[in-house]
Write a protein that holds these residues in place. Structure first.
Motif, short mmCIF file in Angstrom:
data_model
loop_
_atom_site.label_atom_id
_atom_site.label_comp_id
_atom_site.label_asym_id
_atom_site.label_seq_id
_atom_site.Cartn_x
_atom_site.Cartn_y
_atom_site.Cartn_z
N VAL A 1 0.82 -1.21 0.00
CA VAL A 1 0.00 0.00 0.00
C VAL A 1 0.85 1.26 0.00
N SER A 2 1.95 1.25 0.74
CA SER A 2 2.79 2.47 0.85
C SER A 2 3.33 2.92 -0.50
N GLN A 3 3.58 1.97 -1.42
CA GLN A 3 4.08 2.34 -2.75
C GLN A 3 3.02 3.10 -3.54
N ILE A 4 1.76 2.74 -3.35
CA ILE A 4 0.67 3.46 -4.02
C ILE A 4 0.54 4.86 -3.44
N GLU A 5 0.66 4.97 -2.13
CA GLU A 5 0.59 6.29 -1.48
C GLU A 5 1.72 7.19 -1.96
N ASP A 6 2.93 6.63 -2.07
CA ASP A 6 4.07 7.41 -2.59
C ASP A 6 3.79 7.89 -4.01
N ALA A 7 3.27 6.99 -4.84
CA ALA A 7 3.02 7.33 -6.25
C ALA A 7 2.02 8.47 -6.37
N VAL A 8 0.96 8.41 -5.59
CA VAL A 8 -0.05 9.47 -5.65
C VAL A 8 0.53 10.79 -5.14
N GLY A 9 1.48 10.71 -4.22
CA GLY A 9 2.16 11.91 -3.74
C GLY A 9 2.91 12.66 -4.83
N THR A 10 3.21 11.97 -5.93
CA THR A 10 3.88 12.60 -7.08
C THR A 10 3.11 13.82 -7.57
N ILE A 11 1.78 13.75 -7.47
CA ILE A 11 0.91 14.79 -8.01
C ILE A 11 1.26 16.17 -7.46
N ASN A 12 1.86 16.20 -6.27
CA ASN A 12 2.18 17.48 -5.63
C ASN A 12 3.30 18.24 -6.31
N ASN A 13 4.09 17.57 -7.16
CA ASN A 13 5.19 18.26 -7.83
C ASN A 13 5.49 17.61 -9.17
N LEU A 14 4.78 18.07 -10.21
CA LEU A 14 4.95 17.50 -11.55
C LEU A 14 5.79 18.37 -12.48
N SER A 15 6.22 19.53 -12.00
CA SER A 15 6.94 20.45 -12.90
C SER A 15 8.45 20.35 -12.72
N PHE A 16 9.17 20.61 -13.80
CA PHE A 16 10.64 20.60 -13.81
C PHE A 16 11.15 21.91 -14.38
N THR A 17 12.28 22.36 -13.87
CA THR A 17 12.97 23.47 -14.51
C THR A 17 13.78 22.92 -15.68
N ASP A 18 14.14 23.79 -16.62
CA ASP A 18 14.99 23.36 -17.74
C ASP A 18 16.30 22.81 -17.22
N GLU A 19 16.80 23.42 -16.16
CA GLU A 19 18.08 22.96 -15.58
C GLU A 19 17.96 21.54 -15.04
N GLU A 20 16.85 21.23 -14.39
CA GLU A 20 16.65 19.88 -13.85
C GLU A 20 16.57 18.85 -14.97
N LEU A 21 15.85 19.19 -16.04
CA LEU A 21 15.73 18.26 -17.16
C LEU A 21 17.08 18.03 -17.83
N THR A 22 17.87 19.09 -17.93
CA THR A 22 19.22 18.95 -18.49
C THR A 22 20.09 18.07 -17.61
N ARG A 23 20.00 18.26 -16.31
CA ARG A 23 20.79 17.42 -15.38
C ARG A 23 20.42 15.96 -15.51
N ILE A 24 19.13 15.67 -15.63
CA ILE A 24 18.68 14.28 -15.79
C ILE A 24 19.29 13.69 -17.06
N ASP A 25 19.23 14.44 -18.15
CA ASP A 25 19.81 13.94 -19.42
C ASP A 25 21.31 13.71 -19.30
N GLU A 26 22.00 14.61 -18.59
CA GLU A 26 23.46 14.46 -18.42
C GLU A 26 23.79 13.24 -17.56
N ILE A 27 23.01 13.01 -16.49
CA ILE A 27 23.24 11.87 -15.62
C ILE A 27 23.07 10.58 -16.41
N LEU A 28 22.07 10.53 -17.28
CA LEU A 28 21.73 9.30 -17.99
C LEU A 28 22.46 9.13 -19.32
N ALA A 29 23.25 10.13 -19.68
CA ALA A 29 23.94 10.07 -20.99
C ALA A 29 24.92 8.91 -21.04
#
Length: 331
Positions: free
Chosen positions: A303-331
């Motif tokens: 159950v706790s995993q479902i609660e965590d997932a629904v908690g995602t709704i509270n922050n769905l936005s990213f800055t351009d810098e964050e998206l760039t960092r994610i791409d760099e980490i995964l490159a």
């Protein structure tokens, strides 16, 4: 004595709903899949608790397939039992989907995409779940040996028979999706949704599929958005004995958790912490970013995993810098 389940009266305050493509149907941003942990080998009360909690948190969409289990078919039987025990009174608040296309029973009609196979499979699924109809019926994988017109005509037929309200596709390429979509539009049963595998570590849909879906007016629901659980904090300190990587799953094994992968996951986890989220929440938010994906389809074992997932709704936005960092980490 059984206590009668009554859904949380605040359930629709906790979830966001997104329109699927050009249709009138809205899906929750987080949907619950019953691929694992709802089979005949699993504890019924755990699955029941997860479905009830999901609905209490505003998750209205439950995703199945004919062969989910194990054994094959047992996840639908489990869900049918939960409907009977708890959710039957809420049927008109639920979106229930199932699929056919992978191996289900012996012989030439137990898989792929013939009209015989798809019609027989949905009849079986409805019996297992105790339903008159499903909300969404998917063709689970393309079939090179059956004319696409036959497969799409079978989906259209089942809608006209009242056994499904909408139809969807899964694992189709952009090119096949366009062809299938145009056949369905001609038949008068437009394709509602496509279910691809999509995550920060599995970006195949960015190679044309997401653009195709937008152009065709088809929604999307991403499966495996946590990349088999790798995009969580579960493996940062080794393989937990109750994790999928430690078990007999043929879909995930410890060999995938290389030092290189874990180093990337550690950096992603640090970024998630800066955002005030768990890594799993950031991974779901990433899939849902910008509104191109209608819903993220999660699996859960507690159950706790479902609660965590629904908690995602509270922050769905990213800055351009964050998206760039994610791409760099995964490159």
């Amino acid at each position: 004595m059984n206590v009668v389940y009554v859904a949380d009266d605040k359930r629709y305050e906790m979830m966001t709903y997104r329109r699927s493509g050009n249709s009138g149907l809205k899906l929750p941003a987080i949907s619950l899949g019953l691929w694992h942990n709802f089979g005949g080998i699993d504890k019924y009360e755990n699955g029941r608790a997860m479905v009830r909690r999901a609905f209490d948190l505003g998750i209205t969409h439950f995703d199945l397939a004919n062969n989910y289990g194990p054994p094959a078919g047992s996840a639908e039987e489990t869900f049918g039992r939960i409907l009977k025990d708890d959710l039957g009174a809420y049927r008109d608040e639920l979106i229930i989907s199932t699929k056919a296309g992978y191996y289900m029973w012996p012989g030439p009609y137990g898989e792929w995409g013939s009209k015989k196979s798809l019609v027989a499979s949905l009849d079986q699924s409805l019996k297992r779940m105790g339903l008159d109809y499903v909300d969404i019926y998917y063709h689970h994988r393309p079939d090179q040996d059956t004319p696409l017109e036959e497969t799409m005509a079978a989906l259209d037929l089942l809608v006209r028979q009242g056994k499904a309200l909408y139809v969807g596709l899964s694992n189709y390429s952009p090119e096949m999706t366009i062809e299938a979509s145009r056949i369905l539009k001609r038949l008068g049963t437009p394709c509602l949704i496509h279910q691809p595998q999509y995550s920060m570590m599995g970006r195949g849909p960015e190679q044309g599929l997401l653009q195709t879906l937008e152009e065709e007016g088809i929604g999307s629901i991403a499966f495996s958005p946590l990349h088999k659980g790798i995009l969580t904090d579960r493996y940062l300190n080794g393989i937990a004995p109750d994790s999928r990587a430690a078990g007999p799953s043929v879909f995930m094994n410890s060999n995938e958790l290389t030092d290189e992968v874990l180093a990337k996951v550690t950096k992603l986890n640090e970024l998630a912490a800066e955002r005030g989220q768990k890594l799993s929440q950031m991974a779901l938010a990433w899939v849902l970013r910008g509104g191109k994906v209608t819903s993220a389809l999660i699996g859960a074992s507690k159950v706790s995993q479902i609660e965590d997932a629904v908690g995602t709704i509270n922050n769905l936005s990213f800055t351009d810098e964050e998206l760039t960092r994610i791409d760099e980490i995964l490159a």
